[in-house]
Design a protein around this motif. Structure first.
Motif, short mmCIF file in Angstrom:
data_model
loop_
_atom_site.label_atom_id
_atom_site.label_comp_id
_atom_site.label_asym_id
_atom_site.label_seq_id
_atom_site.Cartn_x
_atom_site.Cartn_y
_atom_site.Cartn_z
N CYS A 4 0.47 -1.50 0.23
CA CYS A 4 -0.55 0.13 0.28
C CYS A 4 0.85 1.23 -0.22
O CYS A 4 2.08 0.69 0.83
N ARG A 6 -0.05 4.16 1.32
CA ARG A 6 -0.27 4.75 1.93
C ARG A 6 0.04 3.90 3.62
O ARG A 6 0.86 5.11 4.16
N CYS A 7 -0.18 2.83 3.85
CA CYS A 7 0.43 2.60 4.77
C CYS A 7 1.52 1.14 4.30
O CYS A 7 1.36 0.94 3.45
N CYS A 29 -4.26 -0.48 -0.27
CA CYS A 29 -4.44 -1.15 0.93
C CYS A 29 -6.20 -1.43 1.03
O CYS A 29 -6.17 0.19 0.73
N CYS A 32 -7.02 1.86 3.10
CA CYS A 32 -6.56 2.84 2.79
C CYS A 32 -7.40 3.16 1.56
O CYS A 32 -8.10 4.19 0.72
ZN LIG Z 1 -2.69 0.79 3.69
#
Ligand SMILES: [Zn+2]
Ligand SMILES: [Zn+2]
Lengths: 171, 356
Positions: A4, A6-7, A29, A32
């Motif tokens: 992902c 973002r994470c 993910c 997100c």
């Molecule tokens: Zn994520």
């Protein structure tokens, strides 16, 4: 498996956006992606768009690195595997502890492996003891978790002694 | 620092002054630094986070910097206030969303911010209006020197300043310039800019939105590498390329005016009209229309609106700003109504509450 953007969770949604003729791929993910689709009107600064996961994912097939995964920093206790999954190191000493693993990554990211720029004016010769402090703090955390208060007290004293020495030298 | 009082003001960097400010919104430099005697934040428990944040806050407040700094305890704020600081570019989204003890020291003019316990123990940021990278560097370098005489940074002779993420190691510097490029976007020439910049390993990103999703035709150009080149070299790599992009954007604007003045004037005037009269409007549409209006002011197609007002509206029409202004939580649809009302007030359109 892509991670992902973002994470660091595995990406399950792959969005291709075309805006102003520019194609952009976004890997997210599930949580997100939901956030992304719901919050189209909450703009966010993109400075934090995280390139490290892309760089790291290139290394996942490397078998030699997989063996090194269990290597652990003696100061903060992070393993190389943990670093690979979160993309963030645990302490400054990791650059020494994981030197062999990190060099190819640094070369890939920066094209260089030698700093050429500003130096702290005060020579950083105290760093051995600074790293010792990180190690002691890590041990202290373990001692507190195990409710070993005698050991914790001893570690606190030791930390205090080193800190006092360092402070005395600084002034 | 009183966040409520900020809702009616804006940072000095939005003033729309400084070199080439018709196209360059702002110049920014940030430095990533860590304290040598503590683990990075991914391995820091609450007590370590508390110590690094107390130590850094105390040190910063003792520096006696020429600018007055105020400390904001970011960890103690409600979500809306954290989002508000993100919209003002005083803290990063990551700083807003992380956990535990953390804060930011902000100068009155909002030109300087020092984020404590972000991804690194310390992120120093200096912002200026217009194309002013040298001024940014002079100021941030002085702040860094002052700090460095009081704390021991994590540093190695080979790898420079040691950072939590290997993408920042070395100088720890990120140099960026925010450009407004509506004409290059309109003519799709912007792609050539992207391609050229990628070849020299500079990154281009939209002002808002993940990745390169640019709203309001804003693009941020920044260095990608931080190791193996000096701070001055990295600044120069940006400083050398930006004038070419500025010249390109100006050339295309002039060509548009020359060949297509009427339709351009029409587009700009319609954008202005919608902003003055809409009853409900999304953030995206607002950004897009403000972008047209901003270009219209530069091309002297609009003469009764100040650049600083338009710059400010880009920030003040964002969700957290609107909600702070209205002093209530608003759902997305309610925000669109509040945004339209605010725009009518500021732009003196029909139904304006402030109309004379
Ligand atoms: Zn994520
Ligand atoms: Zn470590």
């Amino acid at each position: 498996m892509k991670k992902c953007h973002r994470c660091s969770k595995p990406a399950t949604l792959h969005i291709t956006e075309i805006r102003e003729g520019v194609v952009q791929e976004l890997h997210l993910c599930e949580s997100c992606a939901q956030d992304y689709l719901e919050n189209t009107d909450s703009p966010e600064p993109s400075e934090d768009f995280d390139p490290i996961h892309e760089k790291l994912s290139e290394y996942e097939v490397d078998e030699e690195l997989a063996e090194l995964d269990q290597n652990e920093c003696p100061n903060c206790g992070i393993t190389f595997r943990e670093f690979r999954s979160q993309g963030r190191l645990g302490c400054p000493h990791d650059y020494v502890a994981f030197e062999h693993e990190l060099m190819p990554l640094l070369e890939n990211i920066h094209g260089e492996v030698q700093h050429c720029g500003k130096f702290p004016k005060r020579a950083p010769d105290a760093s051995q003891r600074q790293y010792q402090l990180i190690k002691l703090r890590n041990e202290l955390r373990g001692a507190v978790e195990q409710e070993n208060y005698e050991e914790a007290a001893r570690l606190r004293d030791e930390i205090q002694t080193i800190e006092n020495e360092l402070n005395a030298e600084q002034t | 620092m009183d966040l409520e009082s900020l809702t009616h003001t804006s940072g000095e960097w939005l003033r729309g002054s400084g070199p080439d400010s018709d196209i360059v919104i702002s110049s920014r430099i940030r430095l990533a630094r860590n304290l040598a005697q503590y683990p990075f934040l991914s391995r820091a428990d609450d007590s370590v986070r508390g110590e690094t944040s107390d130590l850094l806050r105390g040190t910063i407040e003792d520096l006696g910097l020429p600018r007055r700094l105020s400390y904001v305890n970011v960890g103690g704020l409600v979500d809306l206030d954290r989002q508000f600081l993100v919209e003002r570019q005083l803290i990063s989204r990551e700083h807003a969303e992380s956990r535990g003890s953390r804060g930011v020291c902000v100068s009155d003019e909002e030109n300087v911010s020092l984020m404590i316990n972000e991804e690194d123990h310390l992120r120093i940021q200096v912002l200026r209006s217009g194309f002013s990278l040298d001024e940014c560097w002079d100021e941030i370098n002085r702040i860094d020197d002052a700090l460095e005489s009081r704390v021991t940074y994590a540093f190695s002779e080979n790898l420079g300043y040691l950072t939590a993420c290997p993408t920042n190691v070395g100088t720890g510097i990120r140099v960026s310039v925010m450009l407004h490029l509506p004409a290059l976007v309109l003519t799709k020439e912007i792609q050539k800019v992207f391609q050229a910049l990628q070849k020299i390993s500079l990154a281009v990103r939209g002002l808002y939105g993940e990745g390169s999703q640019a709203m309001g035709d804003f693009y941020q150009i920044s260095n990608q590498i931080t190791l193996g080149k000096s701070e001055e070299q990295l600044i120069e790599s940006i400083r050398d390329v930006v004038p070419n992009i500025i010249a390109y954007e100006r050339r295309v604007r002039n060509a548009l005016v020359k060949e297509n003045r009427q339709s351009l004037h029409d587009q700009v005037s319609r954008a202005y009209g919608i902003l003055q009269n809409a009853q409900t409007i999304s953030s995206e549409e607002t950004m897009q229309l403000l972008s047209s209006v901003r270009m219209g002011i530069n091309l002297e197609l609009i003469d009764d609106l100040k650049m600083s007002t338009v710059n400010e509206l880009f920030i003040h029409t964002q969700p957290a700003h609107l909600q702070k202004l209205r002093k209530e939580d608003l759902e997305s649809a309610e925000r669109n109504v509040a945004r339209a009302r605010y725009l009518r007030q500021r732009l003196g359109g029909n139904g304006s509450e402030m109309q004379n």
